[in-house]
Every structure is written in C-alpha cells, then in structure tokens.
Design a protein around this motif. Structure first.
Motif, PDB file in Angstrom:
ATOM      1  N   GLU A  24     -41.031  40.172  35.706  1.00 51.17           N
ATOM      2  CA  GLU A  24     -41.388  39.226  36.760  1.00 51.17           C
ATOM      3  C   GLU A  24     -40.256  38.239  37.039  1.00 51.17           C
ATOM      4  OE1 GLU A  24     -44.014  39.682  38.411  1.00 51.17           O
ATOM      5  OE2 GLU A  24     -45.070  41.079  37.101  1.00 51.17           O
ATOM      6  N   LYS A  25     -39.416  38.001  36.021  1.00 47.97           N
ATOM      7  CA  LYS A  25     -38.359  37.000  36.162  1.00 47.97           C
ATOM      8  C   LYS A  25     -36.953  37.604  36.177  1.00 47.97           C
ATOM      9  CE  LYS A  25     -41.029  33.350  33.870  1.00 47.97           C
ATOM     10  NZ  LYS A  25     -41.052  32.363  32.755  1.00 47.97           N
ATOM     11  N   GLU A  31     -32.016  40.037  45.574  1.00 45.40           N
ATOM     12  CA  GLU A  31     -31.413  38.833  45.009  1.00 45.40           C
ATOM     13  C   GLU A  31     -30.031  39.151  44.444  1.00 45.40           C
ATOM     14  OE1 GLU A  31     -34.062  37.152  42.159  1.00 45.40           O
ATOM     15  OE2 GLU A  31     -35.296  36.164  43.681  1.00 45.40           O
ATOM     16  N   PRO A  32     -29.103  38.199  44.516  1.00 45.70           N
ATOM     17  CA  PRO A  32     -27.744  38.443  44.025  1.00 45.70           C
ATOM     18  C   PRO A  32     -27.692  38.561  42.507  1.00 45.70           C
ATOM     19  CG  PRO A  32     -27.994  36.153  44.694  1.00 45.70           C
ATOM     20  CD  PRO A  32     -29.243  36.864  45.110  1.00 45.70           C
ATOM     21  N   THR A  33     -26.566  39.062  42.022  1.00 41.53           N
ATOM     22  CA  THR A  33     -26.390  39.295  40.591  1.00 41.53           C
ATOM     23  C   THR A  33     -26.571  38.036  39.764  1.00 41.53           C
ATOM     24  OG1 THR A  33     -24.933  41.179  40.976  1.00 41.53           O
ATOM     25  CG2 THR A  33     -24.705  40.059  38.861  1.00 41.53           C
ATOM     26  N   ASP A  34     -26.163  36.893  40.289  1.00 42.91           N
ATOM     27  CA  ASP A  34     -26.251  35.665  39.484  1.00 42.91           C
ATOM     28  C   ASP A  34     -27.693  35.181  39.295  1.00 42.91           C
ATOM     29  OD1 ASP A  34     -26.589  34.746  42.069  1.00 42.91           O
ATOM     30  OD2 ASP A  34     -24.662  33.725  42.159  1.00 42.91           O
ATOM     31  N   GLN A  35     -28.666  35.864  39.918  1.00 38.14           N
ATOM     32  CA  GLN A  35     -30.069  35.547  39.687  1.00 38.14           C
ATOM     33  C   GLN A  35     -30.689  36.411  38.591  1.00 38.14           C
ATOM     34  OE1 GLN A  35     -31.666  32.921  41.253  1.00 38.14           O
ATOM     35  NE2 GLN A  35     -29.562  32.533  41.898  1.00 38.14           N
ATOM     36  N   LEU A  36     -29.927  37.360  38.050  1.00 39.28           N
ATOM     37  CA  LEU A  36     -30.442  38.259  37.021  1.00 39.28           C
ATOM     38  C   LEU A  36     -30.740  37.489  35.742  1.00 39.28           C
ATOM     39  CD1 LEU A  36     -31.016  41.241  36.277  1.00 39.28           C
ATOM     40  CD2 LEU A  36     -28.640  41.392  35.492  1.00 39.28           C
ATOM     41  N   ARG A  37     -31.940  37.720  35.163  1.00 38.59           N
ATOM     42  CA  ARG A  37     -32.357  37.063  33.926  1.00 38.59           C
ATOM     43  C   ARG A  37     -32.900  38.092  32.940  1.00 38.59           C
ATOM     44  NH1 ARG A  37     -29.612  34.181  36.007  1.00 38.59           N
ATOM     45  NH2 ARG A  37     -29.837  31.981  36.577  1.00 38.59           N
ATOM     46  N   PRO A  38     -32.337  38.155  31.730  1.00 40.62           N
ATOM     47  CA  PRO A  38     -31.175  37.388  31.270  1.00 40.62           C
ATOM     48  C   PRO A  38     -29.921  37.803  32.013  1.00 40.62           C
ATOM     49  CG  PRO A  38     -31.723  39.093  29.685  1.00 40.62           C
ATOM     50  CD  PRO A  38     -32.832  39.093  30.682  1.00 40.62           C
ATOM     51  N   PRO A  39     -28.930  36.918  32.119  1.00 36.07           N
ATOM     52  CA  PRO A  39     -27.721  37.245  32.876  1.00 36.07           C
ATOM     53  C   PRO A  39     -26.926  38.368  32.232  1.00 36.07           C
ATOM     54  CG  PRO A  39     -27.444  35.197  31.659  1.00 36.07           C
ATOM     55  CD  PRO A  39     -28.879  35.579  31.526  1.00 36.07           C
ATOM     56  N   ALA A  40     -26.160  39.058  33.061  1.00 39.24           N
ATOM     57  CA  ALA A  40     -25.306  40.146  32.574  1.00 39.24           C
ATOM     58  C   ALA A  40     -23.905  39.616  32.289  1.00 39.24           C
ATOM     59  CB  ALA A  40     -25.237  41.267  33.596  1.00 39.24           C
ATOM     60  N   ILE A 243     -31.603  47.573  37.991  1.00 40.25           N
ATOM     61  CA  ILE A 243     -32.729  47.950  37.128  1.00 40.25           C
ATOM     62  C   ILE A 243     -34.032  47.271  37.559  1.00 40.25           C
ATOM     63  CG2 ILE A 243     -33.564  48.069  34.763  1.00 40.25           C
ATOM     64  CD1 ILE A 243     -31.057  49.866  35.622  1.00 40.25           C
ATOM     65  N   PRO A 244     -34.112  45.942  37.563  1.00 39.33           N
ATOM     66  CA  PRO A 244     -35.369  45.330  38.011  1.00 39.33           C
ATOM     67  C   PRO A 244     -35.662  45.554  39.486  1.00 39.33           C
ATOM     68  CG  PRO A 244     -33.706  43.652  37.636  1.00 39.33           C
ATOM     69  CD  PRO A 244     -33.142  44.934  37.091  1.00 39.33           C
ATOM     70  N   ASN A 245     -34.634  45.857  40.282  1.00 39.44           N
ATOM     71  CA  ASN A 245     -34.841  46.070  41.711  1.00 39.44           C
ATOM     72  C   ASN A 245     -35.411  47.437  42.035  1.00 39.44           C
ATOM     73  OD1 ASN A 245     -33.965  43.553  42.417  1.00 39.44           O
ATOM     74  ND2 ASN A 245     -31.915  44.176  43.042  1.00 39.44           N
ATOM     75  N   VAL A 252     -38.724  48.434  33.109  1.00 38.37           N
ATOM     76  CA  VAL A 252     -37.854  47.258  33.015  1.00 38.37           C
ATOM     77  C   VAL A 252     -38.089  46.526  31.697  1.00 38.37           C
ATOM     78  CG1 VAL A 252     -37.273  45.017  34.034  1.00 38.37           C
ATOM     79  CG2 VAL A 252     -37.724  46.985  35.518  1.00 38.37           C
ATOM     80  N   LYS A 253     -39.344  46.359  31.332  1.00 39.79           N
ATOM     81  CA  LYS A 253     -39.690  45.589  30.127  1.00 39.79           C
ATOM     82  C   LYS A 253     -39.025  46.171  28.885  1.00 39.79           C
ATOM     83  CE  LYS A 253     -43.631  43.837  27.477  1.00 39.79           C
ATOM     84  NZ  LYS A 253     -45.120  43.745  27.398  1.00 39.79           N
ATOM     85  N   HIS A 254     -38.984  47.487  28.784  1.00 43.19           N
ATOM     86  CA  HIS A 254     -38.461  48.131  27.578  1.00 43.19           C
ATOM     87  C   HIS A 254     -37.109  48.805  27.828  1.00 43.19           C
ATOM     88  CE1 HIS A 254     -42.256  47.365  25.586  1.00 43.19           C
ATOM     89  NE2 HIS A 254     -42.891  47.887  26.620  1.00 43.19           N
ATOM     90  N   PHE A 255     -36.429  48.394  28.872  1.00 46.55           N
ATOM     91  CA  PHE A 255     -35.184  49.047  29.280  1.00 46.55           C
ATOM     92  C   PHE A 255     -34.136  48.994  28.160  1.00 46.55           C
ATOM     93  CE2 PHE A 255     -31.074  49.057  31.646  1.00 46.55           C
ATOM     94  CZ  PHE A 255     -31.180  50.334  32.168  1.00 46.55           C
ATOM     95  N   GLY A 256     -33.630  50.156  27.806  1.00 45.69           N
ATOM     96  CA  GLY A 256     -32.604  50.245  26.775  1.00 45.69           C
ATOM     97  C   GLY A 256     -33.118  50.338  25.361  1.00 45.69           C
TER      98      GLY A 256
END
Length: 299
Positions: A24-25, A31-40, A243-245, A252-256
């Motif tokens: 959800e977050k 949304e741009p990359t800098d909105q990714l949470r946690p950040p990359a 990924i979240p998009n 997404v929750k268990h990604f990786g």
C-alpha cells in the motif's frame, strides 16, 4: 541476529531491505522513483568507480530509473560519457540527469525514445553519434511488464505490444548499433531469470526475455566478426518502482523472499556486472548470459 562479516565486505543478507514489504505504501502507479518505499539504492552514495570505462561513450536505453539509473551512475564513475533514454517518466529522467551532472568531468545527455519504433531507434543512434562523435557501449535495459491472473486476461494487443517494446526494440537497437560501434566496443542486453524460469503470471514479459537471451547469442556470432562483444545480464528480483506498479499486492509483499538471500537486489548491486561486461577485463566474454539472481529458488 546479524552475523560477523569480513571488514569492508558487508554481509549480503542485510545489504538491501528485507520483505515483507507494504504494497500500500511501496509506490503508486506513475509515481516517480523517489517515492518508492523503502527507497532503492542506485549507487548514489555506495558505488565507487575505478576508471574502467575511461574515454568511452555509453548509451543506456532506459537509463532513467531502476537498474538503468544504477548503470548510468556506475558508468559515469568509471569515466564514460553517458547518453541515456527515457520513455515517459520525465521526472525520473531529470533526477538522473542531475545526479550525472554532479559527476565531475562527465558529459551526459538525455533523449526520449519509443523503442518499439524502428525508425526512432535508428535516428536515436545516429543522433548520439552526431552529439558525441562515436558510440562504444550500448546497454539495452528498457522494458515493460504486466501481470495476469489467467490466460483469458491476456489480450492479444497486450502480448503484441510487450513484444514490440521488449523484443523488437532490442532487435532494432542491436541491429542499428552495429552500424556505429567500432571494434573493441560492446552491447549488453538485459534478459531476466524469467528467460529460463518463467512465471505464468508474467507470460508475455517472460517470453520477450527468452527472445532477448536467444537474440543475444545470435547477435554475438555476427558482431564478433567486427570485433564487438555482445552479452546479456539476467537479473532475478530487483527492487524498483516497476514491482509495486505492475505486480499483485501479495507478490509485492513477499518480493525477493524466494532467493537464498531472502530479499530482492538493490539496483546498485547489478551495476558492477554491467561494468565488468563493458570493460576490457571481459575481453574473452561474449555470447554469455550472466545471472544475478541471489540464488532465487522456485516456489
């Protein structure tokens, strides 16, 4: 409990964020990359260059975000002049441009590209050569993906458009780049673990990545006659806004989590593979598909 590690060699289990992630977050559509949470981590603070690509001109297709941004930054810190493309996300392109402008003595320029159009690809390559005088390295990194819950939900138009962007675009760019790259240069494509271990819900994307892996080997046979190496990198799960998009919330929750490291890669962890394949150290490497999957396990 974190284990002890060798000095200056952090424990790989804890380099990047660990799932579960909050879908959800994480990042909303568009949304741009800098909105990714946690950040990359794209290597903004973590990547140190050693001039392995000094005096080279590199074009990174899809260099505005994710793995592409990490490659752009790493190549710049290795001494290359950078040309990179974006498709629609102008904000990400501007952020990457600003990051590159902070690299002392590095020339960089951004171009918009629809790689599904053969003429646009041909014209872009010519424009880069006109602007920089030559082209030494091409990295094909831009791609699109969509997830599907059933075969009935895959529209014919979706399948065709995914191939036009991912597979056709890679073909156009490789074909036309060989008209410009001189001996000693190289092409690096981005394949995927999906090339060889396809997930049903990513059917169109996985099929294009299999095509890219195959094309890489075919192009390598043609290109080496001109003294040009062609390889590909096959990443596993990497934490980017894609990924979240594009993936279901449970994925997404268990990604990786289905890797030996228990987490997705950070983009900065993929960049050194692209640096190696572009460098003189990889002079005996062509027609290869380099995996970087974190030891992903089938689930």
């Amino acid at each position: 409990m974190k284990l002890n590690h060798t000095p200056n060699r952090p424990n790989p289990l804890y380099i990047g964020a660990l799932p579960p992630f909050n879908p959800e977050k994480a990042c909303g559509p568009g949304e741009p990359t800098d909105q990714l949470r946690p950040p990359a981590d794209h290597g903004e603070e973590s990547y140190t260059g050693h001039q392995q690509l000094a005096d080279c001109v590199a074009l990174i297709v899809g260099g505005d975000s994710g793995i592409g941004r990490a490659i752009s930054l790493a190549y710049a810190r290795e001494g290359a002049s950078i040309a990179f493309t974006y498709h629609q996300n102008q904000h990400d392109a501007e952020v990457t441009s600003k990051l590159l402008q902070q690299e002392h003595g590095v020339r960089s320029q951004v171009y918009q590209l629809d790689q599904s159009n053969a003429n646009d690809c041909k014209n872009l390559l010519q424009q880069v050569v006109n602007d920089y005088g030559r082209l030494d390295i091409l990295v094909n990194n831009a791609a699109t993906q969509t997830t599907y819950q059933s075969i009935d939900s895959i529209e014919i138009e979706d399948f065709e458009s995914t191939f036009h962007v991912n597979a056709f675009g890679t073909f156009y760019l490789c074909k036309y780049a060989l008209e410009h790259i001189k001996e000693g240069g190289c092409i690096i494509n981005t394949a995927s673990i999906q090339s060889f271990d396809a997930s049903a819900y990513l059917l169109p994307y996985a099929a294009t990545k299999a095509a890219i892996a195959s094309m890489t080997k075919s192009f390598a046979s043609f290109a080496i006659q001109r003294g040009i190496r062609v390889n590909a990198v096959a990443p596993g799960p990497v934490w980017t806004p894609l990924i979240p998009n594009t993936m279901p919330k449970d994925k997404v929750k268990h990604f990786g989590s289905n890797t030996l490291l228990g987490r997705p890669a950070q983009p900065a962890e993929l960049a050194p593979v692209y640096v190696f394949l572009a460098s003189a150290q990889a002079s005996y490497v062509t027609g290869e598909i380099y995996p970087a999957t974190g030891g992903r396990q089938q689930m």
